[in-house]
Design a protein around this motif. Structure first.
Motif, PDB file in Angstrom:
ATOM      1  N   LEU A 327       0.833  -1.206   0.000  1.00 49.99           N
ATOM      2  CA  LEU A 327       0.000   0.000   0.000  1.00 49.99           C
ATOM      3  C   LEU A 327       0.866   1.255   0.000  1.00 49.99           C
ATOM      4  O   LEU A 327       0.578   2.225  -0.713  1.00 49.99           O
ATOM      5  N   SER A 430      -9.378  -3.540   8.025  1.00 48.82           N
ATOM      6  CA  SER A 430      -9.337  -3.740   6.563  1.00 48.82           C
ATOM      7  C   SER A 430     -10.567  -3.160   5.870  1.00 48.82           C
ATOM      8  O   SER A 430     -10.742  -3.352   4.677  1.00 48.82           O
ATOM      9  N   LEU A 433      -9.664  -0.701   3.085  1.00 49.23           N
ATOM     10  CA  LEU A 433      -9.121  -1.423   1.917  1.00 49.23           C
ATOM     11  C   LEU A 433     -10.234  -2.128   1.149  1.00 49.23           C
ATOM     12  O   LEU A 433     -10.259  -2.116  -0.085  1.00 49.23           O
ATOM     13  N   GLU A 436     -12.124   0.391  -0.922  1.00 50.06           N
ATOM     14  CA  GLU A 436     -11.355   0.802  -2.098  1.00 50.06           C
ATOM     15  C   GLU A 436     -11.349  -0.294  -3.163  1.00 50.06           C
ATOM     16  O   GLU A 436     -11.422  -0.025  -4.369  1.00 50.06           O
TER      17      GLU A 436
END
Length: 544
Positions: A327, A430, A433, A436
């Motif tokens: 990331l 998470s 994430l 996204e």
């Protein structure tokens, strides 16, 4: 030197052959595990047929005894509680009939089930009672087998070597009353040979038996398991794993829940560092042991499970750390990409200025431009498509950088406030994430469907009618279609697909296998036909 080179090539060839053999057996085991419910359904159907025959036996106690015996055999290595139920009924029937042979036969079977279930006191009481009454010659083999099983299970539960030695003494007694030409004799003799560590004598016999028996034969599971033990003792890891996997295939196909193959296979993969497969197989071993209620197997599997599970958790933590590093790297690359986009944008502005200057100074070329206008018109459509996707890509990058900046400010704020607990909680979560990734997949789906608007319809034409995919409302692609969308774009490697979609290799492999099984036509032509989807639309667009 030539001789050493030749030997090296032979060893290399043998090593490659073993690796290929392990891969093929591993793939076969994966496929068989996916069909485990199918084999169990066949087993249950067979049991139901015997139960129906039993219900039609009326008051004929002899028929009841025979059908109960068949049900005991069906359940013996599947679920010992059910097997014990029918043997108890047979003990009662033998008492009613006054048949001493049937009573002793049922007691022998019951003692075997009791020792498998960890009820050693009750099992030994039955066996001692049989010994005092005297076992007839035609039941001697079963009696010795029951004594062998009792001491073997007792030894496994108590880890007492003396009980193993006693079990081998009863194996010798059993061999003395068996037909030396029979398959059970050969299996019993070679088992004794393996436990005596006489691998040179056992190995050729086991290979001959393995070649002569297919997966439908229950003894194949034991034969291949013994071969796995030999290769484990001789340090051949690949051969050991392959034969334990073969044993697992035979156990699943024969619906043998009282098995040792899955636990041994899990340990083999753990020793090789493949904790994903080790965890998969140890969970299967525990489920089988609990279902069949074989006490010592449950204890054994439960002993190894925490070790394998801990290794699996450590691997997941390492992957999360790698994800965090990735990331950060993506964030840095995004900054570089933004700089590249700004540079291109400035170049485009400069180019427009040059074009405007050329237009003012080249009025004399207007007639030539009119002649080229028709050609430029044909190219503008494809230019508009490219500009649209460049703009969309720029917008995605800009949005992502904005989110990263917001996140940076939030992190800076928490660092300044020394709010480490909340900061750690956010970094460990998470959810961000996942959100996204959902946005990424949504954008991918929209762009892909814009490029190939008929992809879903044409993909469904390749499948059998009952297997065609029906998408939910507002859904462009699902997981299965997204995998094949990547393949249509030329990404065929499972590892790359798994990396993009954040699936495991096993998940991608399972999706591809399941989809291949749903293909309407020639399965070998499926991916070739897939790659032709949308070509006609693209050609039509280009011709405009």
């Amino acid at each position: 030197m030539k001789g050493f080179g030749f030997i090296f090539l032979i060893l290399l060839f043998v090593g490659q052959a073993k690796s290929q053999n392990l891969d093929s057996v591993q793939s076969a085991l994966d496929e068989v595990m996916l069909r485990a419910d199918h084999y169990e359904a066949i087993k249950k159907k067979h049991i139901q047929a015997i139960q129906q025959d039993l219900s039609r036996a009326g008051n004929d106690l002899s028929k009841h005894y025979d059908y109960n015996t068949r049900l005991y055999e069906a359940y013996r290595k599947y679920q010992i509680d059910s097997a014990a139920l029918y043997i108890k009924q047979n003990v009662a029937i033998a008492e009613k009939l006054g048949d001493e042979f049937k009573r002793q036969e049922s007691q022998i079977a019951m003692s075997t089930l009791l020792s498998a279930g960890g009820k050693f006191v009750e099992a030994k009481k039955l066996l001692d009672d049989l010994s005092l009454r005297g076992v007839p010659q035609n039941l001697a083999e079963r009696y010795y087998q029951a004594m062998l099983t009792f001491y073997s299970n007792y030894g496994l539960s108590s880890n007492n070597r003396a009980y193993f030695q006693e079990s081998e003494r009863y194996r010798d007694s059993m061999l003395s009353v068996m037909d030396p030409q029979s398959l059970p004799y050969q299996v019993a003799w070679v088992t004794k040979t393996v436990y005596a560590k006489d691998y040179a004598a056992a190995k050729p016999i086991l290979h001959r038996l393995c070649d002569s028996l297919d997966d439908a034969h229950q003894d194949r599971a034991l034969i291949t398991y013994l071969l796995g033990l030999i290769y484990r003792e001789t340090g051949d890891m690949k051969a050991q794993t392959a034969y334990f996997a073969m044993s697992g295939i035979a156990d699943i196909k024969n619906v043998i829940r009282d098995n040792a193959s899955m636990q041994s296979l899990a340990l083999s993969y753990y020793e090789q560092g493949d904790v994903d497969r080790a965890r998969l197989y140890i969970e299967r071993a525990i489920n089988d042991a609990v279902f069949s209620n074989v006490r010592f197997r449950t204890i054994e599997s439960s002993t190894f499970y925490p070790i394998i599970h801990a290794a699996f958790i450590d691997k997941e933590k390492e992957q999360q750390q790698q994800l965090l590093q990735l990331l950060i790297a993506i964030s840095l690359l995004s900054v570089v990409l933004l700089g590249g986009v700004l540079f291109i944008y400035r170049q485009m502005i400069r180019l427009r200025r040059v074009r405007k200057a050329l237009d003012q100074t080249n009025d004399q070329l207007r007639e030539l431009n009119l002649q080229l206008l028709s050609s430029n018109t044909r190219l503008q459509e494809s230019d508009h498509i490219k500009e649209a996707y460049i703009a969309q890509f720029f917008d995605i990058c800009s949005t992502y950088i904005h989110k990263m900046d917001v996140m940076r400010k939030e992190i800076l704020k928490k660092v300044v406030q020394q709010d480490t607990r909340d900061l750690k909680k956010e970094l460990q979560s998470s959810d961000y994430l996942k959100a996204e990734l959902e946005d990424l997949y949504t954008n991918f789906d929209i762009i892909f469907i814009n490029l190939y608007p008929t992809f879903v319809a044409e993909f469904n034409k390749l499948l059998l009618p009952p297997e065609q995919i029906v998408l939910k409302d507002n859904e462009h692609l699902n997981s299965e279609l997204r995998i094949y969308a990547l393949i249509r774009l030329g990404i065929t490697d499972n590892a790359k697909i798994a990396g993009f979609l954040r699936y495991s290799l096993r998940t991608v492999y399972n999706y591809r296998v399941k989809t291949r099984n749903k293909v309407a036509g020639d399965k070998d032509q499926f991916e070739k036909l897939l790659m032709n989807i949308g070509n006609e639309e693209l050609n039509t667009t280009s011709s405009r």
